[in-house]
Design a protein around this motif. Structure first.
Motif, short mmCIF file in Angstrom:
data_model
loop_
_atom_site.label_atom_id
_atom_site.label_comp_id
_atom_site.label_asym_id
_atom_site.label_seq_id
_atom_site.Cartn_x
_atom_site.Cartn_y
_atom_site.Cartn_z
N LEU A 7 0.83 -1.20 0.00
CA LEU A 7 0.00 0.00 0.00
C LEU A 7 0.87 1.25 0.00
N LEU A 8 1.95 1.23 0.77
CA LEU A 8 2.88 2.35 0.81
C LEU A 8 3.54 2.54 -0.56
N GLY A 9 3.92 1.44 -1.19
CA GLY A 9 4.53 1.51 -2.52
C GLY A 9 3.59 2.10 -3.56
N VAL A 10 2.35 1.67 -3.55
CA VAL A 10 1.35 2.20 -4.49
C VAL A 10 1.10 3.68 -4.22
N THR A 11 1.03 4.05 -2.96
CA THR A 11 0.81 5.45 -2.61
C THR A 11 1.97 6.32 -3.09
N ILE A 12 3.19 5.85 -2.90
CA ILE A 12 4.35 6.62 -3.36
C ILE A 12 4.33 6.77 -4.87
N ILE A 13 4.02 5.71 -5.58
CA ILE A 13 3.94 5.77 -7.05
C ILE A 13 2.87 6.77 -7.48
N MET A 14 1.73 6.75 -6.83
CA MET A 14 0.64 7.68 -7.17
C MET A 14 1.06 9.13 -6.93
N VAL A 15 1.73 9.38 -5.82
CA VAL A 15 2.16 10.74 -5.49
C VAL A 15 3.20 11.23 -6.51
N VAL A 16 4.15 10.39 -6.85
CA VAL A 16 5.17 10.77 -7.83
C VAL A 16 4.53 11.05 -9.19
N PHE A 17 3.66 10.16 -9.61
CA PHE A 17 2.99 10.33 -10.91
C PHE A 17 2.14 11.60 -10.92
N SER A 18 1.38 11.83 -9.87
CA SER A 18 0.52 13.02 -9.80
C SER A 18 1.36 14.30 -9.80
N THR A 19 2.46 14.29 -9.08
CA THR A 19 3.34 15.46 -9.05
C THR A 19 3.93 15.73 -10.42
N TYR A 20 4.38 14.67 -11.09
CA TYR A 20 4.94 14.82 -12.44
C TYR A 20 3.89 15.39 -13.40
N GLN A 21 2.71 14.83 -13.37
CA GLN A 21 1.64 15.30 -14.26
C GLN A 21 1.26 16.74 -13.94
N ASN A 22 1.22 17.08 -12.67
CA ASN A 22 0.86 18.44 -12.27
C ASN A 22 1.89 19.44 -12.79
N LEU A 23 3.16 19.12 -12.66
CA LEU A 23 4.20 20.02 -13.17
C LEU A 23 4.13 20.14 -14.69
N ASN A 24 3.86 19.04 -15.36
CA ASN A 24 3.73 19.05 -16.81
C ASN A 24 2.54 19.91 -17.25
N MET A 25 1.42 19.76 -16.57
CA MET A 25 0.23 20.54 -16.92
C MET A 25 0.46 22.02 -16.63
N ARG A 26 1.15 22.36 -15.56
CA ARG A 26 1.44 23.77 -15.27
C ARG A 26 2.24 24.40 -16.40
N LYS A 27 3.25 23.67 -16.88
CA LYS A 27 4.08 24.18 -17.97
C LYS A 27 3.24 24.41 -19.23
N ILE A 28 2.37 23.47 -19.53
CA ILE A 28 1.52 23.58 -20.72
C ILE A 28 0.53 24.73 -20.57
N PHE A 29 -0.08 24.86 -19.40
CA PHE A 29 -1.06 25.93 -19.19
C PHE A 29 -0.39 27.30 -19.21
N LEU A 30 0.84 27.40 -18.72
CA LEU A 30 1.56 28.67 -18.80
C LEU A 30 1.82 29.03 -20.27
N ASP A 31 2.22 28.05 -21.06
CA ASP A 31 2.42 28.28 -22.49
C ASP A 31 1.11 28.70 -23.14
N ASN A 32 0.03 28.10 -22.73
CA ASN A 32 -1.29 28.43 -23.27
C ASN A 32 -1.64 29.89 -22.98
N ARG A 33 -1.37 30.33 -21.76
CA ARG A 33 -1.66 31.72 -21.40
C ARG A 33 -0.79 32.69 -22.19
N LYS A 34 0.47 32.31 -22.44
CA LYS A 34 1.35 33.16 -23.24
C LYS A 34 0.84 33.28 -24.67
#
Length: 91
Positions: A7-34
């Motif tokens: 359960l701890l392993g799955v939780t860590i994987i989910m947190v890492v994946f969500s953080t990566y996706q969040n950073l990726n989406m922020r970069k894309i949305f910033l480009d979109n605003r520009k």
């Protein structure tokens, strides 16, 4: 004990994946605003100088500029929806 570790392993994987996706989406949305700001400034410049554009018969040049910026914006929008779709489908 094994369940807690898995359960701890799955939780860590989910947190890492969500953080990566969040950073990726922020970069894309910033480009979109520009890109949106680019289109808005181009339209404002064209409208404020409409007499100059007409006097030098530059309508086609202005259309080409706008179409180029509009296509860049569309590409950015597609990237943002693709990133959101990947994130939402992976949950």
């Amino acid at each position: 004990m094994f369940q807690k570790i898995s359960l701890l392993g799955v939780t860590i994987i989910m947190v890492v994946f969500s953080t990566y996706q969040n950073l990726n989406m922020r970069k894309i949305f910033l480009d979109n605003r520009k890109k949106t700001a680019n289109i808005n400034s181009a339209v404002q410049d064209s409208l404020s100088g409409i007499r100059v554009v007409k006097s030098f018969v530059n309508e086609e040049i202005e259309k080409k500029k706008f179409n180029k910026r509009n296509k860049e914006y569309l590409k950015s929008e597609v990237q943002s929806y693709t990133a959101m779709g990947k994130y939402l489908n992976s949950r």
